[in-house]
Design an enzyme around this catalytic site. Structure first.
Site, short mmCIF file in Angstrom:
data_model
loop_
_atom_site.label_atom_id
_atom_site.label_comp_id
_atom_site.label_asym_id
_atom_site.label_seq_id
_atom_site.Cartn_x
_atom_site.Cartn_y
_atom_site.Cartn_z
N SER A 1 -7.53 -5.54 -1.67
CA SER A 1 -8.18 -5.63 -3.26
C SER A 1 -7.42 -6.14 -4.34
CB SER A 1 -8.55 -4.00 -2.64
OG SER A 1 -7.12 -3.55 -3.12
N ASP A 2 -6.52 -6.11 -4.99
CA ASP A 2 -6.24 -6.60 -5.28
C ASP A 2 -5.34 -7.52 -4.91
OD1 ASP A 2 -5.34 -4.34 -4.74
OD2 ASP A 2 -4.01 -4.26 -6.12
N GLU B 1 1.09 -1.85 -0.06
CA GLU B 1 -0.41 -0.03 0.17
C GLU B 1 0.88 0.86 -0.18
OE1 GLU B 1 -0.79 1.77 3.75
OE2 GLU B 1 1.45 1.15 3.25
N1 HPA Z 1 -0.45 -1.37 -4.91
C1 HPA Z 1 -0.66 0.13 -3.78
N2 HPA Z 1 -1.11 0.20 -3.50
C2 HPA Z 1 -2.50 -0.18 -3.68
C3 HPA Z 1 -2.17 -1.39 -4.26
C4 HPA Z 1 -1.57 -1.81 -4.95
O1 HPA Z 1 -1.01 -3.13 -5.47
N3 HPA Z 1 -3.60 -1.96 -4.19
C5 HPA Z 1 -4.60 -0.92 -3.27
N4 HPA Z 1 -3.42 -0.12 -2.77
#
Ligand code: HPA
Length: 247
Positions: free
Chosen positions: A213-214, A189
């Protein structure tokens, strides 16, 4: 530090001693409007909305931090130093690093899981620029972590506690991410280093929790529907933690 501060127009007494900080100011508005009573908006400077209201009769605040280390650095410092805030609870999203079926720690988290940052690695120069390098360890407050663990148990919400990576770059080169995926980093993050550094430097308490989230390596992300439900669990944890801090 004098108040109002350069980036916050709140007056003395407007902000509770415990503040929940999502990155997105509109998420602060959403939390204030949907979870708090007797809500008052104390900051509109640069649209970095901040609200104070009551949760189960106890006053807490919620304010956006913006994206990235510099923004979190500014807002958290002004809250701690200007407004004498004692506890900041960051909530946000993070990316995970790899194959959730792998046995490696770094890859053991899945989309929608909740991560709590006990410690932080970074590619940022924030500690050096703040003259804090070697003087503090960017780690969460153990008091807040103990409280959060017992709240999570009570609410039956699984939390993954470990190390996260605060990056200065969102559109990172994939080779760097693959290197990170070989470490014990649970998520990536962009804000927590600044929050933990400021808290340690000023002898205050901070903790950060995220919903995954991913998955950056596998290029997968949760749907907007899942985002909403997943985030509500994290918001619930943060509100209960804030309540425990203030009661
Ligand atoms: N990178 C950086 N910050 C983030 C990401 C990421 O993939 N996903 C959610 N915040």
């Amino acid at each position: 530090m004098n108040i109002p501060t350069p980036h916050n127009e709140a007056k003395k007494g407007d902000i509770a001693k415990t503040v929940i900080m999502p990155g997105d100011p509109l998420r602060a508005k959403y939390i204030a409007e949907n979870f708090l009573d007797d809500v008052y908006c104390y900051n509109k400077v640069r649209n970095m909305l901040g609200y104070t209201g009551k949760y189960n009769g106890i006053e807490i605040s919620v304010q956006g931090s913006g994206m990235g280390i510099p923004s979190m650095g500014i807002y958290s410092r002004e809250l701690f130093e200007g407004y004498e805030v004692n506890n900041i609870i960051r909530i946000g999203t993070c990316g995970s690093l790899g194959n959730p079926k792998s046995s490696k720690i770094a890859n053991s988290v899945e989309l929608k899981d909740i991560i709590v940052a006990k410690s932080v690695d970074t590619d940022s120069n924030y500690l050096v620029s703040s003259n804090l390098e070697g003087k503090i360890l960017p780690e969460c407050s153990t008091t807040l972590l103990d409280k959060l663990e017992s709240i999570a148990k009570k609410l039956d919400i699984k939390i993954n506690i470990g190390k996260i990576f605060t990056s200065d770059v969102f559109y990172k080169d994939i080779s760097g991410l693959i290197e990170l995926s070989k470490s014990d980093i649970l998520g990536v993050e962009m804000e927590t280093l600044a929050l933990y550094a400021n808290a340690k430097a000023l002898d205050k308490n901070a903790i950060a929790l995220y919903t995954v989230s991913d998955n950056i390596i596998l290029n997968k992300e949760i749907s907007s529907n899942e985002r909403e439900n997943g985030l509500n669990k994290m918001i619930d944890l943060a509100l209960n933690l804030a309540y425990e801090c203030e009661k």
